[in-house]
Design a protein around this motif. Structure first.
Motif, PDB file in Angstrom:
ATOM      1  N   LEU B  41     -35.281 -11.858  -0.278  1.00  0.00           N
ATOM      2  CA  LEU B  41     -35.142 -10.874  -0.938  1.00  0.00           C
ATOM      3  C   LEU B  41     -34.191 -10.659  -1.950  1.00  0.00           C
ATOM      4  O   LEU B  41     -33.244 -11.733  -1.650  1.00  0.00           O
ATOM      5  CB  LEU B  41     -34.951 -10.051  -0.191  1.00  0.00           C
ATOM      6  CG  LEU B  41     -35.616  -9.249   0.892  1.00  0.00           C
ATOM      7  CD1 LEU B  41     -35.403  -8.769   1.965  1.00  0.00           C
ATOM      8  CD2 LEU B  41     -36.838  -8.760   0.476  1.00  0.00           C
ATOM      9  N   THR B  42     -34.255 -10.400  -3.606  1.00  0.00           N
ATOM     10  CA  THR B  42     -33.178 -10.602  -4.163  1.00  0.00           C
ATOM     11  C   THR B  42     -32.836  -9.977  -4.730  1.00  0.00           C
ATOM     12  O   THR B  42     -31.430  -9.642  -5.455  1.00  0.00           O
ATOM     13  CB  THR B  42     -33.749 -12.359  -5.407  1.00  0.00           C
ATOM     14  OG1 THR B  42     -33.941 -11.505  -6.086  1.00  0.00           O
ATOM     15  CG2 THR B  42     -33.653 -13.176  -5.032  1.00  0.00           C
ATOM     16  N   ALA B  58     -17.352 -11.040   0.384  1.00  0.00           N
ATOM     17  CA  ALA B  58     -18.330 -11.465   0.201  1.00  0.00           C
ATOM     18  C   ALA B  58     -18.894 -12.271   0.020  1.00  0.00           C
ATOM     19  O   ALA B  58     -19.951 -13.267   0.649  1.00  0.00           O
ATOM     20  CB  ALA B  58     -19.297 -10.155  -0.545  1.00  0.00           C
ATOM     21  N   VAL B  59     -18.413 -13.516  -0.796  1.00  0.00           N
ATOM     22  CA  VAL B  59     -18.606 -14.210  -1.479  1.00  0.00           C
ATOM     23  C   VAL B  59     -18.763 -15.801  -0.493  1.00  0.00           C
ATOM     24  O   VAL B  59     -19.904 -16.060   0.054  1.00  0.00           O
ATOM     25  CB  VAL B  59     -18.174 -15.212  -2.569  1.00  0.00           C
ATOM     26  CG1 VAL B  59     -18.734 -16.631  -2.972  1.00  0.00           C
ATOM     27  CG2 VAL B  59     -18.138 -14.008  -3.760  1.00  0.00           C
ATOM     28  N   SER B  63     -22.401 -17.566   2.315  1.00  0.00           N
ATOM     29  CA  SER B  63     -23.212 -18.995   2.954  1.00  0.00           C
ATOM     30  C   SER B  63     -23.767 -19.574   1.724  1.00  0.00           C
ATOM     31  O   SER B  63     -25.034 -19.663   1.946  1.00  0.00           O
ATOM     32  CB  SER B  63     -24.154 -18.829   4.607  1.00  0.00           C
ATOM     33  OG  SER B  63     -23.230 -18.512   5.071  1.00  0.00           O
ATOM     34  N   GLY B  64     -23.842 -19.684   0.558  1.00  0.00           N
ATOM     35  CA  GLY B  64     -24.173 -20.494  -0.552  1.00  0.00           C
ATOM     36  C   GLY B  64     -25.864 -19.012  -1.178  1.00  0.00           C
ATOM     37  O   GLY B  64     -26.475 -19.211  -2.218  1.00  0.00           O
ATOM     38  N   ALA B  65     -25.933 -17.855  -0.607  1.00  0.00           N
ATOM     39  CA  ALA B  65     -26.666 -16.777  -0.785  1.00  0.00           C
ATOM     40  C   ALA B  65     -26.152 -16.234  -2.473  1.00  0.00           C
ATOM     41  O   ALA B  65     -25.820 -14.352  -2.877  1.00  0.00           O
ATOM     42  CB  ALA B  65     -27.324 -15.662  -0.328  1.00  0.00           C
ATOM     43  N   THR B  66     -25.683 -16.849  -3.326  1.00  0.00           N
ATOM     44  CA  THR B  66     -24.259 -16.548  -3.955  1.00  0.00           C
ATOM     45  C   THR B  66     -25.457 -15.691  -5.653  1.00  0.00           C
ATOM     46  O   THR B  66     -25.048 -14.353  -5.686  1.00  0.00           O
ATOM     47  CB  THR B  66     -23.371 -17.136  -5.207  1.00  0.00           C
ATOM     48  OG1 THR B  66     -24.123 -18.394  -4.387  1.00  0.00           O
ATOM     49  CG2 THR B  66     -22.765 -17.848  -3.861  1.00  0.00           C
ATOM     50  N   GLU B  67     -26.595 -16.117  -5.243  1.00  0.00           N
ATOM     51  CA  GLU B  67     -27.563 -15.871  -6.789  1.00  0.00           C
ATOM     52  C   GLU B  67     -27.802 -14.114  -6.116  1.00  0.00           C
ATOM     53  O   GLU B  67     -28.682 -13.406  -6.766  1.00  0.00           O
ATOM     54  CB  GLU B  67     -28.912 -16.429  -6.711  1.00  0.00           C
ATOM     55  CG  GLU B  67     -29.827 -16.142  -5.766  1.00  0.00           C
ATOM     56  CD  GLU B  67     -30.837 -17.427  -5.212  1.00  0.00           C
ATOM     57  OE1 GLU B  67     -30.969 -18.674  -5.064  1.00  0.00           O
ATOM     58  OE2 GLU B  67     -31.973 -16.829  -5.942  1.00  0.00           O
ATOM     59  N   VAL B  68     -27.801 -13.640  -5.058  1.00  0.00           N
ATOM     60  CA  VAL B  68     -28.174 -12.643  -4.598  1.00  0.00           C
ATOM     61  C   VAL B  68     -27.114 -11.219  -4.824  1.00  0.00           C
ATOM     62  O   VAL B  68     -26.815 -10.393  -5.835  1.00  0.00           O
ATOM     63  CB  VAL B  68     -28.636 -12.282  -2.815  1.00  0.00           C
ATOM     64  CG1 VAL B  68     -28.434 -10.994  -2.312  1.00  0.00           C
ATOM     65  CG2 VAL B  68     -29.963 -13.331  -2.498  1.00  0.00           C
ATOM     66  N   LEU B  69     -25.435 -11.893  -4.309  1.00  0.00           N
ATOM     67  CA  LEU B  69     -24.607 -10.954  -4.981  1.00  0.00           C
ATOM     68  C   LEU B  69     -24.710 -11.210  -6.954  1.00  0.00           C
ATOM     69  O   LEU B  69     -23.593 -10.311  -7.009  1.00  0.00           O
ATOM     70  CB  LEU B  69     -23.508 -12.306  -4.396  1.00  0.00           C
ATOM     71  CG  LEU B  69     -22.972 -12.137  -2.949  1.00  0.00           C
ATOM     72  CD1 LEU B  69     -21.686 -12.916  -2.096  1.00  0.00           C
ATOM     73  CD2 LEU B  69     -23.413 -10.640  -2.575  1.00  0.00           C
TER      74      LEU B  69
END
Lengths: 258, 258
Positions: B41-42, B58-59, B63-69
């Motif tokens: 999910l993005t 949040a960043v 744990s590396g899911a920065t594309e979602v943020l």
């Protein structure tokens, strides 16, 4: 040895054991306990927790799931932690090259529920946060449990892995799984009985010089153990196999059997 | 506005939107983003995040899911955050007295998948950590989503709630084999190879006098064969077992076979 000889089911709650092998952070143990209790699981077993036990940080992060922490049992060896269980799963995220069934949480939960309803205790092993389970621990399991997730980003923290498996367990409360095996008069072997057989076989293989290359011994032992794990041996079959070993090696008469 | 107007499915990723209403801690937003990406999910939408946006904590917890943020969109009103969606669910843990369908994550995921396949975007709303969604926000939803958990201990943190719903979404993608076994370089043994092993084993058992009672031999042979059948042996394991038999019976070389 342990509760394997106890014919009564432990409690209304309870369910499969959660076995944390070499857990590192107390916070993660506490969060795992919380996830367990969310799903009605209370049988927590800790093998060599790095920061000792009891652990204050575990209590702080359990958000009130202290009954799980209070009942947690400590073990020095994985073999002892699973000795009374009849069905053990190893959680892994990576391919380990061991020849085992790979179950999704849903299928695993259905299978554990089936066994639970027959009073056969199951357990799920989780490895240390950084590395996951070692191959020798995986070889002690009947099957591997792997969560289908985004292959490009599949890393879960410990509590989340526990939660997903516990969640599927909780959802089976009404489901009726279909896989059965006719056992007749016997019962599934306990892990302690199976380990005992492994040791008997491996001692005989050492004695006859089967392991010609010492550095290949560990992987060969794992392969042989996996073969027997997959067979889901009964207690009767374990005894028969002790007899076979005794017969083939000519040591003594095979033990009584029928 | 978003993929709803796009006739082709956006990508492998995407899926239902996750709408966090009045989220409090940046850590929880990051952990939710991680859980989202675990499940492919993005589409993250934030309504009035308390501590502002972007948010360093949040960043750190993503744990590396920065594309979602990075792709997260900010909204002032829930109405705007769900405006382009066709189907919206409100997560709640408590009974709110509103007359709505209550879906489990599994049923909700199936329904969202159905709509996704028709290019109708869905979304799931999560309330602030302390209070959950307000009634007026719930009233904007088509149905309520409630996770069946231990009623005596059902409180989940935000990221765990997101994970369970995302997990069910991911499982609907199907094509997930329910039961697989990794074989590596080898292959399942042919029945001829297996029968050859049976004959080798039984010949050795005859030779050492294992079958002490002749009329029990047939049933014992059947039991032993069943044990090996259940193990679903590979060709490699059959060869290993020939070697084990040769070793245990004291022969240097395993007998010729193929």
């Amino acid at each position: 040895m342990t509760s394997g000889s106890n014919p009564t089911r432990p409690s209304v709650l309870g369910g499969p054991a959660v076995i944390l092998v070499d857990p590192q952070l107390g916070e993660n143990i506490g969060a795992a306990a919380r996830a367990m209790l969310n799903c009605g699981l209370t049988d927590l077993r800790l093998v060599r927790p790095r920061d000792g036990w009891p652990n204050e940080r575990a209590v702080a992060s359990a958000s009130g799931a202290t009954e799980v922490l209070d009942r947690a049992r400590l073990f020095e060896r994985v073999e002892d932690a699973v000795a009374d269980l009849r069905f053990v799963l190893a959680t892994t995220s990576r391919e380990r090259g061991q020849i085992k069934r790979i179950l999704t949480p849903r299928v695993a939960a259905a299978e554990m529920r089936l066994r639970w309803d027959r009073d056969e205790p199951s357990g799920v092993m989780f490895g240390p946060e950084r590395t996951g389970l070692f191959n020798d621990d995986i070889a002690l399991a009947d099957a591997v449990l792997s969560v289908p997730l985004n292959p490009a980003f599949s890393s879960l923290n410990l509590a989340q892995a526990v939660l997903l498996i516990g969640y599927e367990w909780f959802q089976t409360a009404a489901a009726v799984p279909e896989r059965t095996m006719h056992l007749g008069q016997t019962r599934p072997a306990s892990k302690a009985e199976l380990h005992n057989l492994f040791e008997h076989l491996e001692a005989e293989l050492d004695a006859c010089g089967f392991f010609s290359t010492p550095d290949k011994r560990p992987s060969m032992v794992r392969n042989i153990r996996n073969l027997f794990q997959r067979a889901e041996m009964t207690e009767q079959e374990v005894r028969t196999f002790h007899g076979i070993l005794a017969g083939l090696t000519g040591r003594r008469k095979p033990p009584a059997r029928d």
